[in-house]
Scaffold this active site. Structure first.
Site, PDB file in Angstrom:
ATOM      1  N   ALA A 121      -3.766  -7.479 -10.285  1.00 47.43           N
ATOM      2  CA  ALA A 121      -3.065  -6.981 -11.469  1.00 47.43           C
ATOM      3  C   ALA A 121      -2.922  -8.069 -12.518  1.00 47.43           C
ATOM      4  O   ALA A 121      -2.434  -7.820 -13.626  1.00 47.43           O
ATOM      5  CB  ALA A 121      -1.679  -6.463 -11.083  1.00 47.43           C
ATOM      6  N   TYR A 142      10.735  -3.304   6.665  1.00 40.82           N
ATOM      7  CA  TYR A 142      10.765  -3.949   5.351  1.00 40.82           C
ATOM      8  C   TYR A 142      12.184  -4.425   5.042  1.00 40.82           C
ATOM      9  O   TYR A 142      13.104  -3.621   4.858  1.00 40.82           O
ATOM     10  CB  TYR A 142      10.319  -2.992   4.249  1.00 40.82           C
ATOM     11  CG  TYR A 142       8.884  -2.535   4.344  1.00 40.82           C
ATOM     12  CD1 TYR A 142       7.928  -3.237   5.078  1.00 40.82           C
ATOM     13  CD2 TYR A 142       8.453  -1.384   3.689  1.00 40.82           C
ATOM     14  CE1 TYR A 142       6.615  -2.812   5.157  1.00 40.82           C
ATOM     15  CE2 TYR A 142       7.141  -0.951   3.755  1.00 40.82           C
ATOM     16  CZ  TYR A 142       6.228  -1.660   4.497  1.00 40.82           C
ATOM     17  OH  TYR A 142       4.921  -1.233   4.578  1.00 40.82           O
ATOM     18  N   SER A 175      -1.448  -2.278  -0.628  1.00 44.05           N
ATOM     19  CA  SER A 175      -1.871  -3.491  -1.353  1.00 44.05           C
ATOM     20  C   SER A 175      -3.117  -3.218  -2.200  1.00 44.05           C
ATOM     21  O   SER A 175      -4.081  -3.984  -2.178  1.00 44.05           O
ATOM     22  CB  SER A 175      -2.129  -4.648  -0.381  1.00 44.05           C
ATOM     23  OG  SER A 175      -0.967  -4.999   0.317  1.00 44.05           O
ATOM     24  N   GLY A 192      -4.125  -6.032  -4.531  1.00 46.82           N
ATOM     25  CA  GLY A 192      -4.193  -7.357  -3.943  1.00 46.82           C
ATOM     26  C   GLY A 192      -2.892  -8.137  -3.998  1.00 46.82           C
ATOM     27  O   GLY A 192      -2.895  -9.327  -4.302  1.00 46.82           O
ATOM     28  N   GLY A 207      -0.653  -8.146  -6.079  1.00 46.94           N
ATOM     29  CA  GLY A 207      -0.372  -8.617  -7.430  1.00 46.94           C
ATOM     30  C   GLY A 207      -1.494  -9.399  -8.076  1.00 46.94           C
ATOM     31  O   GLY A 207      -1.592  -9.453  -9.302  1.00 46.94           O
ATOM     32  N   HIS A 210       3.274   2.121  12.662  1.00 41.95           N
ATOM     33  CA  HIS A 210       2.957   1.019  11.745  1.00 41.95           C
ATOM     34  C   HIS A 210       1.799   0.159  12.255  1.00 41.95           C
ATOM     35  O   HIS A 210       0.963  -0.310  11.455  1.00 41.95           O
ATOM     36  CB  HIS A 210       4.212   0.162  11.549  1.00 41.95           C
ATOM     37  CG  HIS A 210       4.260  -0.535  10.236  1.00 41.95           C
ATOM     38  ND1 HIS A 210       5.440  -0.971   9.671  1.00 41.95           N
ATOM     39  CD2 HIS A 210       3.298  -0.873   9.348  1.00 41.95           C
ATOM     40  CE1 HIS A 210       5.191  -1.547   8.511  1.00 41.95           C
ATOM     41  NE2 HIS A 210       3.902  -1.514   8.306  1.00 41.95           N
TER      42      HIS A 210
END
Length: 331
Positions: free
Chosen positions: A212, A57, A204, A207, A209, A125
């Site tokens: 939301a 990340y 996630s 989704g 964002g 991962h």
């Protein structure tokens, strides 16, 4: 706020909701380091103590940001990080490295960025298609013996891969995308996890964002990861909006936000499948952390759950297209 806890595996008890720290790397847009650190502190302040990051990340920037938090609060945090993806995930230039020889080097590099001596949960991962998962997990198990890893996890593994890995060493948790509009893991991964007693960590969960109600295509930055997902293409937005409209309607019935409804639905599904499940929503903003945590107080009716269950079919084609880029499709 009192946040309950969930035992994902013996010896690994975490807050009933976690925090996805990809958000403190510049994956969804520019990040203010001071704001990111304040958000991390706020999460722990209110009881969201299960912090999830990964070496890839922001090319290590997420782990470094979490490391700033851990300087003062390591004993309060259940820390998870991941290895195995290599390259730049934001621009799609990535590969997978599950070579057993890579495991100790990747782990030591993560421990250095995090400023700690061990992690509570260390995930592979992605499963390397060129390396038997038994070999990779065996190498992680050596790090358990060395005291640098407390528990082993898998991310985006299939049900069969989970079972094979479990035969080498107990797997504490499996992490995959799971949400109102991403349901494919319910085919095999979730039942296998429930059978083996492996905890589930949905990423996630709102989704990225959209579920939301915070997604705005007009203001999406050029480097925002979502630009790479078919799910967020212009052609997908009308179907996505139909899903969000139902989520909003359920929220209005409960006096809850769309994010809280989406997270409460996941909690309900975990109970339905009989497995410990702890979602890890991510956000750069402290207020959103508080909002997300409010989902733990939301109770959905059977009718509301059924209405939300039906929504994945509306956008199923876009989820399938996403999987072609994300992970080759997980069952």
């Amino acid at each position: 706020m009192t946040v309950p806890t969930v035992t994902l595996a013996e010896g690994l008890t975490v807050s009933a909701q976690g925090y996805g720290a990809m958000s403190v790397a510049p994956v969804y847009g520019p990040v203010d380091p001071a704001e990111a650190l304040a958000t991390l502190h706020h999460a722990v302040d209110i009881g969201i103590t299960f912090i999830d990051t990964a070496n890839v990340y922001g090319e290590g920037s997420s782990e470094r940001a979490v490391g700033e938090l851990l300087k003062d609060r390591r004993d309060e945090v259940q820390l998870a990080t991941k290895f195995g993806l290599v390259g730049n995930i934001a621009n799609g230039q990535r590969g997978i490295n599950g070579d057993p020889a890579y495991v100790p080097r990747a782990l030591d590099e993560s421990l250095g960025r995090l400023g700690v001596h061990h992690v509570d949960l260390y995930y592979l991962h992605r499963v390397d298609p060129n390396v038997p998962i038994e070999d990779t997990v065996g190498a992680i198990a050596e790090q358990v013996k060395a005291g640098k890893v407390r528990n082993i996890g898998l991310s985006e593994a299939t049900g069969d891969e989970l079972r094979r890995a479990y035969g080498v060493h107990p797997i504490a948790a499996i992490q995959s995308e799971w949400s109102i509009w991403s349901r494919d893991v319910e085919n095999k991964v979730v039942p296998t996890a429930a059978e083996l007693g492996v905890g589930f960590v949905p990423f996630s969960p709102v989704g990225r964002g959209f579920l939301a109600g915070s997604f705005d295509a007009e203001t999406l930055g050029d480097n925002d990861l979502r630009r790479r997902f078919p799910r967020f293409s212009d052609s997908a937005l009308p179907a996505n909006q139909k899903v969000l409209d139902v989520v909003r309607a359920v929220g209005e019935e409960l006096g809850a936000t769309p994010a809280q409804v989406s997270l409460a639905w996941l909690d309900a599904k975990g109970r339905q499948y009989g497995l410990p499940s702890v979602s890890i929503p991510g956000t750069r903003f402290a207020a959103r952390v508080t909002e997300n945590a409010g989902a733990l107080d939301i109770v959905l009716s059977e009718d509301q759950i059924a209405r939300l269950d039906s929504l994945a079919a509306i956008t199923e084609g876009f989820r399938s297209a996403d999987l072609n880029w994300v992970s080759q499709g997980r069952e």
